[in-house]
Design a protein around this motif. Sequence first.
Motif, PDB file in Angstrom:
ATOM      1  N   ILE A 116       2.190  11.555   1.437  1.00 58.61           N
ATOM      2  CA  ILE A 116       0.799  11.678   1.895  1.00 58.61           C
ATOM      3  C   ILE A 116       0.633  11.158   3.319  1.00 58.61           C
ATOM      4  CG2 ILE A 116      -1.528  10.765   1.429  1.00 58.61           C
ATOM      5  CD1 ILE A 116      -0.947  11.175  -1.534  1.00 58.61           C
ATOM      6  N   ASP A 117       1.570  10.311   3.756  1.00 59.21           N
ATOM      7  CA  ASP A 117       1.616   9.830   5.145  1.00 59.21           C
ATOM      8  C   ASP A 117       0.298   9.182   5.578  1.00 59.21           C
ATOM      9  OD1 ASP A 117       3.059   9.340   7.449  1.00 59.21           O
ATOM     10  OD2 ASP A 117       2.469  11.219   8.414  1.00 59.21           O
ATOM     11  N   PRO A 118      -0.130   8.124   4.886  1.00 55.89           N
ATOM     12  CA  PRO A 118      -1.412   7.485   5.216  1.00 55.89           C
ATOM     13  C   PRO A 118      -1.307   6.557   6.411  1.00 55.89           C
ATOM     14  CG  PRO A 118      -0.329   6.227   3.523  1.00 55.89           C
ATOM     15  CD  PRO A 118       0.562   7.420   3.804  1.00 55.89           C
ATOM     16  N   THR A 119      -2.454   6.153   6.920  1.00 53.64           N
ATOM     17  CA  THR A 119      -2.547   5.015   7.830  1.00 53.64           C
ATOM     18  C   THR A 119      -2.887   3.803   6.970  1.00 53.64           C
ATOM     19  OG1 THR A 119      -3.279   6.379   9.675  1.00 53.64           O
ATOM     20  CG2 THR A 119      -3.800   4.024   9.777  1.00 53.64           C
ATOM     21  N   ILE A 120      -2.204   2.679   7.210  1.00 53.79           N
ATOM     22  CA  ILE A 120      -2.366   1.502   6.351  1.00 53.79           C
ATOM     23  C   ILE A 120      -2.587   0.261   7.204  1.00 53.79           C
ATOM     24  CG2 ILE A 120      -1.323   0.071   4.552  1.00 53.79           C
ATOM     25  CD1 ILE A 120       0.507   2.455   3.877  1.00 53.79           C
ATOM     26  N   VAL A 121      -3.562  -0.547   6.808  1.00 57.43           N
ATOM     27  CA  VAL A 121      -3.777  -1.876   7.385  1.00 57.43           C
ATOM     28  C   VAL A 121      -3.820  -2.862   6.224  1.00 57.43           C
ATOM     29  CG1 VAL A 121      -5.397  -3.393   8.585  1.00 57.43           C
ATOM     30  CG2 VAL A 121      -5.019  -1.064   9.420  1.00 57.43           C
ATOM     31  N   VAL A 122      -2.879  -3.822   6.231  1.00 54.48           N
ATOM     32  CA  VAL A 122      -2.775  -4.775   5.116  1.00 54.48           C
ATOM     33  C   VAL A 122      -2.621  -6.188   5.674  1.00 54.48           C
ATOM     34  CG1 VAL A 122      -0.276  -4.456   4.912  1.00 54.48           C
ATOM     35  CG2 VAL A 122      -1.568  -5.228   2.928  1.00 54.48           C
ATOM     36  N   GLY A 123      -3.022  -7.186   4.891  1.00 51.81           N
ATOM     37  CA  GLY A 123      -3.111  -8.556   5.401  1.00 51.81           C
ATOM     38  C   GLY A 123      -1.858  -9.378   5.304  1.00 51.81           C
ATOM     39  N   SER A 124      -0.694  -8.772   5.179  1.00 49.81           N
ATOM     40  CA  SER A 124       0.554  -9.523   5.133  1.00 49.81           C
ATOM     41  C   SER A 124       1.704  -8.602   5.511  1.00 49.81           C
ATOM     42  CB  SER A 124       0.775 -10.098   3.728  1.00 49.81           C
ATOM     43  OG  SER A 124       1.949 -10.896   3.690  1.00 49.81           O
ATOM     44  N   ASP A 125       2.846  -9.206   5.731  1.00 48.18           N
ATOM     45  CA  ASP A 125       4.053  -8.432   6.012  1.00 48.18           C
ATOM     46  C   ASP A 125       4.561  -7.844   4.699  1.00 48.18           C
ATOM     47  OD1 ASP A 125       6.272  -7.359   7.168  1.00 48.18           O
ATOM     48  OD2 ASP A 125       7.307  -9.251   7.523  1.00 48.18           O
ATOM     49  N   VAL A 126       4.724  -6.530   4.660  1.00 49.29           N
ATOM     50  CA  VAL A 126       5.152  -5.831   3.448  1.00 49.29           C
ATOM     51  C   VAL A 126       6.472  -5.118   3.748  1.00 49.29           C
ATOM     52  CG1 VAL A 126       4.514  -4.181   1.648  1.00 49.29           C
ATOM     53  CG2 VAL A 126       2.723  -5.460   2.855  1.00 49.29           C
ATOM     54  N   PRO A 127       7.593  -5.670   3.299  1.00 45.14           N
ATOM     55  CA  PRO A 127       8.887  -5.052   3.629  1.00 45.14           C
ATOM     56  C   PRO A 127       8.988  -3.589   3.228  1.00 45.14           C
ATOM     57  CG  PRO A 127       9.203  -7.242   2.696  1.00 45.14           C
ATOM     58  CD  PRO A 127       7.744  -6.926   2.547  1.00 45.14           C
ATOM     59  N   SER A 128       8.392  -3.215   2.098  1.00 44.80           N
ATOM     60  CA  SER A 128       8.547  -1.846   1.607  1.00 44.80           C
ATOM     61  C   SER A 128       7.830  -0.802   2.453  1.00 44.80           C
ATOM     62  CB  SER A 128       8.072  -1.743   0.150  1.00 44.80           C
ATOM     63  OG  SER A 128       6.737  -2.171   0.019  1.00 44.80           O
ATOM     64  N   ILE A 129       6.875  -1.230   3.300  1.00 43.36           N
ATOM     65  CA  ILE A 129       6.239  -0.270   4.203  1.00 43.36           C
ATOM     66  C   ILE A 129       6.566  -0.567   5.667  1.00 43.36           C
ATOM     67  CG2 ILE A 129       4.360   0.094   2.555  1.00 43.36           C
ATOM     68  CD1 ILE A 129       2.494  -1.366   4.536  1.00 43.36           C
ATOM     69  N   GLY A 130       7.430  -1.565   5.893  1.00 48.01           N
ATOM     70  CA  GLY A 130       7.910  -1.832   7.237  1.00 48.01           C
ATOM     71  C   GLY A 130       7.057  -2.784   8.049  1.00 48.01           C
ATOM     72  N   GLY A 131       6.181  -3.553   7.421  1.00 49.62           N
ATOM     73  CA  GLY A 131       5.369  -4.516   8.164  1.00 49.62           C
ATOM     74  C   GLY A 131       3.983  -4.661   7.581  1.00 49.62           C
ATOM     75  N   ASN A 132       3.009  -4.966   8.446  1.00 45.56           N
ATOM     76  CA  ASN A 132       1.623  -5.134   7.989  1.00 45.56           C
ATOM     77  C   ASN A 132       0.747  -3.941   8.353  1.00 45.56           C
ATOM     78  OD1 ASN A 132       1.614  -5.646  10.732  1.00 45.56           O
ATOM     79  ND2 ASN A 132       0.183  -7.364  10.612  1.00 45.56           N
ATOM     80  N   ALA A 133       1.377  -2.848   8.807  1.00 49.75           N
ATOM     81  CA  ALA A 133       0.633  -1.628   9.154  1.00 49.75           C
ATOM     82  C   ALA A 133       1.577  -0.441   9.071  1.00 49.75           C
ATOM     83  CB  ALA A 133       0.038  -1.741  10.553  1.00 49.75           C
ATOM     84  N   TYR A 134       0.959   0.726   8.899  1.00 47.87           N
ATOM     85  CA  TYR A 134       1.737   1.968   8.869  1.00 47.87           C
ATOM     86  C   TYR A 134       0.885   3.044   9.523  1.00 47.87           C
ATOM     87  CZ  TYR A 134       4.658   5.774   7.061  1.00 47.87           C
ATOM     88  OH  TYR A 134       5.486   6.863   6.937  1.00 47.87           O
ATOM     89  N   SER A 135       1.425   3.683  10.541  1.00 48.61           N
ATOM     90  CA  SER A 135       0.686   4.696  11.292  1.00 48.61           C
ATOM     91  C   SER A 135       1.093   6.081  10.829  1.00 48.61           C
ATOM     92  CB  SER A 135       0.934   4.545  12.794  1.00 48.61           C
ATOM     93  OG  SER A 135       0.471   3.299  13.260  1.00 48.61           O
ATOM     94  N   GLY A 136       0.360   6.618   9.872  1.00 42.64           N
ATOM     95  CA  GLY A 136       0.669   7.941   9.354  1.00 42.64           C
ATOM     96  C   GLY A 136      -0.207   9.006   9.984  1.00 42.64           C
ATOM     97  N   ALA A 137       0.247  10.242   9.884  1.00 43.04           N
ATOM     98  CA  ALA A 137      -0.504  11.370  10.448  1.00 43.04           C
ATOM     99  C   ALA A 137      -1.384  12.046   9.404  1.00 43.04           C
ATOM    100  CB  ALA A 137       0.461  12.381  11.047  1.00 43.04           C
ATOM    101  N   GLY A 138      -1.360  11.544   8.157  1.00 39.49           N
ATOM    102  CA  GLY A 138      -2.137  12.162   7.099  1.00 39.49           C
ATOM    103  C   GLY A 138      -3.618  11.877   7.184  1.00 39.49           C
ATOM    104  N   GLU A 139      -4.376  12.377   6.212  1.00 40.64           N
ATOM    105  CA  GLU A 139      -5.835  12.316   6.282  1.00 40.64           C
ATOM    106  C   GLU A 139      -6.434  11.024   5.742  1.00 40.64           C
ATOM    107  OE1 GLU A 139      -7.806  15.123   3.683  1.00 40.64           O
ATOM    108  OE2 GLU A 139      -6.120  15.121   2.278  1.00 40.64           O
TER     109      GLU A 139
END
Length: 435
Positions: A116-139
Amino acid sequence: MSALAQVSSQVEGAIITGSDVSERFFTDAVLERAHIPVLNFTADNVEKADLVVASAAYSEDHAEIARARELNIPVFSYAQYLGRLMSKKRGIAVSGTHGKTTTTAMIGLVLIQAGIDPTIVVGSDVPSIGGNAYSGAGEFFLAESCEYRRHFLNYSPEYLIVTNIEFDHPDYFKDIDDVIHAFNEFAQKIPAHGKIFVWAEDPHRQALQSSAPIVTFGLSDDADIQARDIQFHDGGSSMKVYAYGAYLGELHLHISGKHNIINALAGIAFCLELGIPAPRILQSLSQFSGTKRRFEHIGVNGGALIVDDYAHHPTEIRTTLEGARLSFPDRRIRAVFQPHTFSRTEKLLDDFSRAFQSADEVVIAEIFASAREKDLHTISSEALAELIKQQGINARYIHTLEEIKDYIAQTLAPQDLVLTLGAGDVYKVGQGLVC
């Protein structure tokens, strides 16, 4: 703030710079990987900016904020800017007094692996998504959404997950009714074509009023999404998952505690709504390894297991310790707790004193004060330690983290599980025990 910086380039095409104090945090490495420069504070940093986003940690007299005001450059708070970015996509807000970070991270992992390639903002370092954010091109835009000072009212998501509703942040909220009112205000912002997901066993869930449909998750028989036949083992659990009475499959979690089962059910409920196949959801969750400072395994010292957790509210402490007891029944559990803010410690003192029943020993550190608190303190860590003793628990107060580390090191046994708890810098005790 560092998560916002990372996703801004993708969402708005912005050129990002940042400024901060000289002390290094784990976010500095994250920003370096994202090629976002971090400068020392100076008014010159904002001279050519089109927009300034300021942390709530700084007031209007901060040099950069003051200069931006002089130049008529818009100044957004963290919450205001997060709301702006979320409005450009289909928003998914994960809120609740406890469990926001883990639930956001779980959903994020499922969405990424489902393509689904989401954009993610989370309040901690999450190894499984590569950090505390994920810049996806999805909707979709997935964000952890905090209730403090009603910050989440800056967001207008299509979907809302409420992990639980409980009294916290007594420096802002007057009482539990004030907290419930804030969550209800947020629920009323969800459109009729959206959906709200709430914990079935939450005593306050009926107070949420919205034109959007409500789905429940939990361990009770009336929950729409539920877990049955739960078994706990070292560091995790397994269970059978059902949706509206239909068996979906078996879930194996590699993080401990009943609370994380409920967090996973929240994620399952939402991901099913998006049409992600149940086997794919369960497989992704079985790969979830947790987040930084949420029952994070720091290391081992002579057989003793050293773990750190962000728990700083009585409910979080109790559920974390209960999870530790279920997953590690043969270990001596030694809790090192650093109370966070005088206002929370004072307002919830009785609850704190009863939160350590699953621990064999409790060490209380000095209270980690907040910069936003006035210097009017009527409670102490010594008093909390005495109240815990009155519950029949071996408890003591030790003034400094260094002294706590020395005491634990001198009395450490191979069967120990040392669990540092708190939102301050108590994690340094665990780090000192394994280095």
